[in-house]
Design a protein around this motif. Structure first.
Motif, PDB file in Angstrom:
ATOM      1  N   ILE A 198       0.868  -1.187   0.000  1.00  0.00           N
ATOM      2  CA  ILE A 198       0.000   0.000   0.000  1.00  0.00           C
ATOM      3  C   ILE A 198       0.903   1.236   0.000  1.00  0.00           C
ATOM      4  O   ILE A 198       1.740   1.409   0.896  1.00  0.00           O
ATOM      5  CB  ILE A 198      -0.938   0.026   1.229  1.00  0.00           C
ATOM      6  CG1 ILE A 198      -1.721  -1.294   1.325  1.00  0.00           C
ATOM      7  CG2 ILE A 198      -1.889   1.220   1.143  1.00  0.00           C
ATOM      8  CD1 ILE A 198      -2.471  -1.462   2.640  1.00  0.00           C
ATOM      9  N   CYS A 199       0.749   2.040  -1.011  1.00  0.00           N
ATOM     10  CA  CYS A 199       1.592   3.221  -1.167  1.00  0.00           C
ATOM     11  C   CYS A 199       0.710   4.441  -0.937  1.00  0.00           C
ATOM     12  O   CYS A 199      -0.249   4.655  -1.683  1.00  0.00           O
ATOM     13  CB  CYS A 199       2.178   3.231  -2.584  1.00  0.00           C
ATOM     14  SG  CYS A 199       3.449   4.462  -2.804  1.00  0.00           S
ATOM     15  N   TYR A 200       0.990   5.219   0.104  1.00  0.00           N
ATOM     16  CA  TYR A 200       0.076   6.310   0.418  1.00  0.00           C
ATOM     17  C   TYR A 200       0.798   7.581   0.817  1.00  0.00           C
ATOM     18  O   TYR A 200       1.956   7.564   1.238  1.00  0.00           O
ATOM     19  CB  TYR A 200      -0.917   5.891   1.519  1.00  0.00           C
ATOM     20  CG  TYR A 200      -0.311   5.624   2.873  1.00  0.00           C
ATOM     21  CD1 TYR A 200       0.118   4.355   3.217  1.00  0.00           C
ATOM     22  CD2 TYR A 200      -0.178   6.650   3.804  1.00  0.00           C
ATOM     23  CE1 TYR A 200       0.662   4.095   4.464  1.00  0.00           C
ATOM     24  CE2 TYR A 200       0.373   6.407   5.060  1.00  0.00           C
ATOM     25  CZ  TYR A 200       0.791   5.127   5.383  1.00  0.00           C
ATOM     26  OH  TYR A 200       1.342   4.879   6.608  1.00  0.00           O
ATOM     27  N   SER A 201       0.065   8.668   0.663  1.00  0.00           N
ATOM     28  CA  SER A 201       0.557   9.959   1.097  1.00  0.00           C
ATOM     29  C   SER A 201      -0.654  10.863   1.316  1.00  0.00           C
ATOM     30  O   SER A 201      -1.798  10.447   1.086  1.00  0.00           O
ATOM     31  CB  SER A 201       1.510  10.553   0.060  1.00  0.00           C
ATOM     32  OG  SER A 201       2.207  11.667   0.603  1.00  0.00           O
ATOM     33  N   SER A 202      -0.403  12.082   1.749  1.00  0.00           N
ATOM     34  CA  SER A 202      -1.516  13.000   2.002  1.00  0.00           C
ATOM     35  C   SER A 202      -1.116  14.421   1.623  1.00  0.00           C
ATOM     36  O   SER A 202       0.075  14.733   1.506  1.00  0.00           O
ATOM     37  CB  SER A 202      -1.918  12.947   3.478  1.00  0.00           C
ATOM     38  OG  SER A 202      -0.833  13.405   4.271  1.00  0.00           O
ATOM     39  N   VAL A 203      -2.130  15.227   1.420  1.00  0.00           N
ATOM     40  CA  VAL A 203      -1.922  16.644   1.104  1.00  0.00           C
ATOM     41  C   VAL A 203      -2.789  17.450   2.066  1.00  0.00           C
ATOM     42  O   VAL A 203      -4.013  17.274   2.088  1.00  0.00           O
ATOM     43  CB  VAL A 203      -2.312  16.953  -0.359  1.00  0.00           C
ATOM     44  CG1 VAL A 203      -2.170  18.444  -0.633  1.00  0.00           C
ATOM     45  CG2 VAL A 203      -1.465  16.145  -1.335  1.00  0.00           C
ATOM     46  N   SER A 204      -2.170  18.288   2.858  1.00  0.00           N
ATOM     47  CA  SER A 204      -2.916  19.075   3.839  1.00  0.00           C
ATOM     48  C   SER A 204      -3.413  20.383   3.221  1.00  0.00           C
ATOM     49  O   SER A 204      -2.899  20.834   2.193  1.00  0.00           O
ATOM     50  CB  SER A 204      -2.017  19.395   5.038  1.00  0.00           C
ATOM     51  OG  SER A 204      -0.966  20.243   4.602  1.00  0.00           O
ATOM     52  N   GLN A 205      -4.393  20.984   3.880  1.00  0.00           N
ATOM     53  CA  GLN A 205      -4.834  22.315   3.470  1.00  0.00           C
ATOM     54  C   GLN A 205      -3.678  23.310   3.558  1.00  0.00           C
ATOM     55  O   GLN A 205      -3.549  24.193   2.719  1.00  0.00           O
ATOM     56  CB  GLN A 205      -5.997  22.784   4.355  1.00  0.00           C
ATOM     57  CG  GLN A 205      -7.365  22.308   3.866  1.00  0.00           C
ATOM     58  CD  GLN A 205      -7.765  22.924   2.531  1.00  0.00           C
ATOM     59  OE1 GLN A 205      -7.650  24.122   2.327  1.00  0.00           O
ATOM     60  NE2 GLN A 205      -8.242  22.098   1.616  1.00  0.00           N
ATOM     61  N   ALA A 206      -2.824  23.137   4.579  1.00  0.00           N
ATOM     62  CA  ALA A 206      -1.693  24.059   4.741  1.00  0.00           C
ATOM     63  C   ALA A 206      -0.779  24.006   3.516  1.00  0.00           C
ATOM     64  O   ALA A 206      -0.316  25.047   3.028  1.00  0.00           O
ATOM     65  CB  ALA A 206      -0.913  23.706   6.015  1.00  0.00           C
ATOM     66  N   LEU A 207      -0.553  22.781   3.005  1.00  0.00           N
ATOM     67  CA  LEU A 207       0.300  22.645   1.823  1.00  0.00           C
ATOM     68  C   LEU A 207      -0.367  23.271   0.595  1.00  0.00           C
ATOM     69  O   LEU A 207       0.275  23.960  -0.199  1.00  0.00           O
ATOM     70  CB  LEU A 207       0.610  21.161   1.575  1.00  0.00           C
ATOM     71  CG  LEU A 207       1.529  20.832   0.395  1.00  0.00           C
ATOM     72  CD1 LEU A 207       2.874  21.537   0.514  1.00  0.00           C
ATOM     73  CD2 LEU A 207       1.736  19.320   0.285  1.00  0.00           C
ATOM     74  N   LEU A 208      -1.679  23.029   0.460  1.00  0.00           N
ATOM     75  CA  LEU A 208      -2.407  23.632  -0.660  1.00  0.00           C
ATOM     76  C   LEU A 208      -2.311  25.149  -0.583  1.00  0.00           C
ATOM     77  O   LEU A 208      -2.085  25.830  -1.591  1.00  0.00           O
ATOM     78  CB  LEU A 208      -3.875  23.190  -0.648  1.00  0.00           C
ATOM     79  CG  LEU A 208      -4.137  21.711  -0.983  1.00  0.00           C
ATOM     80  CD1 LEU A 208      -5.588  21.342  -0.677  1.00  0.00           C
ATOM     81  CD2 LEU A 208      -3.824  21.424  -2.448  1.00  0.00           C
ATOM     82  N   GLU A 209      -2.469  25.675   0.650  1.00  0.00           N
ATOM     83  CA  GLU A 209      -2.431  27.137   0.816  1.00  0.00           C
ATOM     84  C   GLU A 209      -1.040  27.689   0.521  1.00  0.00           C
ATOM     85  O   GLU A 209      -0.903  28.762  -0.060  1.00  0.00           O
ATOM     86  CB  GLU A 209      -2.883  27.513   2.238  1.00  0.00           C
ATOM     87  CG  GLU A 209      -4.406  27.474   2.385  1.00  0.00           C
ATOM     88  CD  GLU A 209      -4.872  27.343   3.836  1.00  0.00           C
ATOM     89  OE1 GLU A 209      -4.090  27.695   4.755  1.00  0.00           O
ATOM     90  OE2 GLU A 209      -6.015  26.877   4.037  1.00  0.00           O
ATOM     91  N   GLU A 210      -0.028  26.933   0.902  1.00  0.00           N
ATOM     92  CA  GLU A 210       1.346  27.391   0.657  1.00  0.00           C
ATOM     93  C   GLU A 210       1.572  27.690  -0.830  1.00  0.00           C
ATOM     94  O   GLU A 210       2.264  28.641  -1.193  1.00  0.00           O
ATOM     95  CB  GLU A 210       2.338  26.327   1.145  1.00  0.00           C
ATOM     96  CG  GLU A 210       3.804  26.699   0.928  1.00  0.00           C
ATOM     97  CD  GLU A 210       4.767  25.591   1.390  1.00  0.00           C
ATOM     98  OE1 GLU A 210       4.357  24.743   2.218  1.00  0.00           O
ATOM     99  OE2 GLU A 210       5.910  25.594   0.905  1.00  0.00           O
TER     100      GLU A 210
END
Ligand SMILES: [Mn+2]
Length: 337
Positions: A232-244
């Motif tokens: 299982i290969c996973y990661s995430s994207v936070s709102q903070a990263l999107l905002e950056e």
């Protein structure tokens, strides 16, 4: 292109097709309806059918409670979408494209009664929610079914229509990379190119153009991903990263595909935080694990190799639910072998 070269599986047409054709011929007003988070298949299918019906002298509206994604704004008629039902005739039929049930179209279209719904789709488990249903689950894209309809109506496949339908097919086959790009679908694509579809523009827009912020975020996702021992290969994207980076979920199109490409990955998962702090989960499979079942167990849906769901935060809890659901499906599949 001739009706022969363009038509889809002859065996699958017949009974399901005729009532839909009659409805299209006999009614005058139509509203094209897309699912939420519209993609190349739903929009390409809608614009193609709209162009064809307008050529028949029908009135067509394109309802979309969303912006047309940037990479699909080149599609003919893309500038005609509207967020209201202004000037829609009371007798109009609503054509729901590329969705297994009406709720996928979102709240603004929930009021449309069954007797005014035409359902054209290829998703497994389609609910046949229309008064008319043209559903072929083996079709590679809804665009293939729209091609059937336009051809059966005896209408020419113009270069605009061909571009819309090839966009639908390219979008749902991952640019012909997925297993649904079978010989039949490839022949349809060739016929559409022959009819004037702008293949180079479609591929450039869908696969060779990424936003600056999307590419930067891809870099972070690839830096941060986890590959478990069971694939299982996973990661995430936070709102903070999107905002950056001033980015939105639209900029994350196919970031999950980059995870799926990692060697030894069976299931790729990307968790994208939404402004309401829930997480949008995108799942992709290498082809052995049915991620549609994973998504369904989490209240979502999709296809065998590509599916999605929405999970409550916070992130550790969402990750745990995702991992549990993927492992439960892996275990169920091991038991059934
Ligand atoms: Mn589709």
């Amino acid at each position: 292109m001739s009706a022969r070269t363009a038509s889809s599986n002859g065996a699958a047409t017949g009974t399901a097709l005729e009532p839909v054709l009659s409805a299209l011929r006999e009614h005058q007003h139509f509203v094209m309806c897309a699912h939420e988070k519209p993609d190349g298949d739903v929009l390409g299918s809608g614009f193609a059918l709209g162009l064809a019906l307008r050529a028949l002298g029908k009135t067509v509206h394109y309802f979309l409670d969303d912006e047309v994604p940037r990479n699909l704004r080149f599609l003919p008629d893309a500038e005609l979408t509207q967020r209201s039902f202004d000037s829609v005739d009371a007798r109009a039929l609503y054509i729901f494209l590329d969705m297994s049930d009406q709720s996928r179209a979102g709240e603004p279209l929930a009021w449309v009664p069954r007797e005014r719904v035409i359902d054209i789709d290829h998703h497994l488990g389609n609910q046949r929610f229309g008064a008319w249903n043209y559903v072929i689950e083996s079709a590679a894209a809804t665009g293939v079914l729209v091609l059937d309809l336009i051809t059966a109506l005896g209408l020419p496949i113009t270069s605009s229509i061909a571009t819309c339908l090839l966009t639908a097919i390219i979008s749902d086959t991952g640019c012909f990379m997925y297993s649904n790009a079978d010989p039949h679908t490839l022949r349809l694509a060739a016929a559409l190119v022959n009819a004037g579809a702008d293949k180079d523009r479609i591929v450039e827009q869908l696969y060779q153009t990424r936003s600056f912020s999307g590419q930067k975020i891809l870099g972070r996702v690839l830096d941060d991903f986890v590959l478990t021992g069971d694939g299982i290969c996973y990661s995430s994207v936070s709102q903070a990263l999107l905002e950056e980076f001033g980015a939105t979920h639209e900029d994350l199109e196919d970031v999950v595909g980059a995870l799926r490409a990692v060697d030894h990955c069976e299931v790729a998962a990307l968790l994208k935080e939404s402004p309401d702090r829930s997480y949008r989960l995108s799942l992709r499979s290498r082809g052995r694990v049915n991620v549609m079942e994973v998504a369904k167990s989490l209240g979502g849906g999709g296809h065998f190799r590509a599916a999605g769901a929405t999970l409550e935060g916070p992130l550790p809890a969402a990750l745990e639910r995702m991992l549990d659901a993927v492992r439960a499906e892996m275990a169920a599949e091991r038991r059934s072998k």
